[in-house]
Design a protein around this motif. Structure first.
Motif, short mmCIF file in Angstrom:
data_model
loop_
_atom_site.label_atom_id
_atom_site.label_comp_id
_atom_site.label_asym_id
_atom_site.label_seq_id
_atom_site.Cartn_x
_atom_site.Cartn_y
_atom_site.Cartn_z
N ALA A 129 0.84 -1.19 0.00
CA ALA A 129 0.00 0.00 0.00
C ALA A 129 0.88 1.25 0.00
N GLY A 130 0.48 2.23 -0.81
CA GLY A 130 1.26 3.44 -0.97
C GLY A 130 2.25 3.39 -2.11
N GLN A 144 -0.54 4.71 -15.15
CA GLN A 144 0.35 4.94 -14.01
C GLN A 144 -0.50 4.97 -12.74
N MET A 145 -0.19 4.09 -11.81
CA MET A 145 -0.97 3.96 -10.59
C MET A 145 -0.09 4.30 -9.40
N ASN A 146 -0.43 5.37 -8.72
CA ASN A 146 0.31 5.81 -7.53
C ASN A 146 -0.56 5.73 -6.29
N SER A 147 0.06 5.78 -5.15
CA SER A 147 -0.65 5.74 -3.86
C SER A 147 -1.66 4.59 -3.83
N LEU A 148 -1.19 3.44 -4.20
CA LEU A 148 -2.08 2.30 -4.31
C LEU A 148 -2.65 1.89 -2.96
N LYS A 149 -3.89 1.41 -3.00
CA LYS A 149 -4.60 0.98 -1.80
C LYS A 149 -4.99 -0.49 -1.95
N PRO A 150 -5.19 -1.18 -0.85
CA PRO A 150 -5.63 -2.59 -0.96
C PRO A 150 -6.90 -2.76 -1.80
N GLU A 151 -7.77 -1.78 -1.77
CA GLU A 151 -9.01 -1.88 -2.56
C GLU A 151 -8.78 -1.72 -4.06
N ASP A 152 -7.55 -1.40 -4.46
CA ASP A 152 -7.21 -1.37 -5.89
C ASP A 152 -6.88 -2.76 -6.41
N ALA A 200 -18.89 2.31 -20.13
CA ALA A 200 -19.56 1.02 -19.99
C ALA A 200 -18.72 -0.09 -20.60
N HIS A 201 -18.37 -1.08 -19.80
CA HIS A 201 -17.48 -2.12 -20.32
C HIS A 201 -18.15 -2.91 -21.45
N GLN A 202 -19.49 -2.98 -21.39
CA GLN A 202 -20.20 -3.75 -22.43
C GLN A 202 -20.07 -3.12 -23.82
N SER A 203 -19.64 -1.88 -23.86
CA SER A 203 -19.59 -1.14 -25.13
C SER A 203 -18.26 -1.21 -25.84
N TYR A 204 -17.31 -1.91 -25.25
CA TYR A 204 -15.99 -2.04 -25.88
C TYR A 204 -15.88 -3.37 -26.60
N TYR A 205 -15.29 -3.33 -27.79
CA TYR A 205 -15.22 -4.54 -28.61
C TYR A 205 -13.93 -5.33 -28.38
N TYR A 206 -12.81 -4.67 -28.30
CA TYR A 206 -11.52 -5.36 -28.17
C TYR A 206 -11.05 -5.33 -26.72
N TRP A 207 -10.54 -6.48 -26.26
CA TRP A 207 -10.09 -6.63 -24.87
C TRP A 207 -8.77 -7.37 -24.79
N GLY A 208 -7.98 -7.01 -23.78
CA GLY A 208 -6.81 -7.79 -23.47
C GLY A 208 -7.16 -8.91 -22.51
N GLN A 209 -6.14 -9.68 -22.13
CA GLN A 209 -6.37 -10.86 -21.29
C GLN A 209 -6.34 -10.51 -19.81
N GLY A 210 -5.89 -9.33 -19.47
CA GLY A 210 -5.86 -8.88 -18.09
C GLY A 210 -4.52 -9.11 -17.41
N THR A 211 -4.25 -8.28 -16.41
CA THR A 211 -3.04 -8.42 -15.60
C THR A 211 -3.43 -8.20 -14.14
N GLN A 212 -2.92 -9.06 -13.27
CA GLN A 212 -3.29 -9.02 -11.85
C GLN A 212 -2.50 -7.95 -11.11
N VAL A 213 -3.19 -7.14 -10.36
CA VAL A 213 -2.58 -6.17 -9.46
C VAL A 213 -3.03 -6.51 -8.05
N THR A 214 -2.07 -6.72 -7.17
CA THR A 214 -2.37 -7.03 -5.78
C THR A 214 -1.66 -6.03 -4.89
N VAL A 215 -2.43 -5.36 -4.03
CA VAL A 215 -1.89 -4.36 -3.12
C VAL A 215 -2.05 -4.87 -1.70
N SER A 216 -0.92 -5.06 -1.03
CA SER A 216 -0.97 -5.57 0.34
C SER A 216 -1.00 -4.42 1.34
#
Length: 126
Positions: free
Chosen positions: A14-15, A82-90, A109-125
């Motif tokens: 966190a932070g 760019q993600m700064n001051s990260l919180k556990p809820e992120d 609205a996420h339903q309105s986007y056609y192209y998507w990536g596979q995702g990347t996990q972000v974990t904030v302790s």
């Protein structure tokens, strides 16, 4: 056609800070409005940020405003978060999305986007 690949996720205290990247293939990257979304298990995918094709328009969810910055480099076919001051809820899986319909129109609205990536996990302790 646009193919998207996210990277840059990981475990951070966190932070701390992380920068996500979304590399796009195809010649039409600059024709697309782009968004970042995030999702936790059992929950709906949520809007994080939007950027227009030129980068002149950016929008943020209230929960990340002032902490996250979206940008793009059309010459490199890459979107950033760019993600700064990260919180556990992120903590979430972060996805990038693209759609030419939102080239210069804000879309949260996420339903309105056609192209998507596979995702990347972000974990904030904490």
């Amino acid at each position: 056609q646009v193919q998207l690949v996210e990277s840059g996720g990981g475990l951070v205290q966190a932070g701390g800070s992380l920068r996500l990247s979304c590399a796009a293939s195809g010649r039409t990257f600059s024709n697309n409005g782009m968004g970042w979304f995030r999702q936790t298990p059992g929950k709906e995918r949520k809007f994080v940020s939007y950027i227009s094709w030129s980068g002149s328009t950016t929008v943020y969810a209230d929960s990340v405003k002032g902490r996250f910055t979206i940008s793009r480099d059309n010459a490199k076919n890459t979107l950033y978060l760019q993600m700064n001051s990260l919180k556990p809820e992120d903590t979430a899986v972060y996805y990038c999305a693209a759609d030419p319909r939102w080239r210069d129109r804000v879309q949260q609205a996420h339903q309105s986007y056609y192209y998507w990536g596979q995702g990347t996990q972000v974990t904030v302790s904490s």
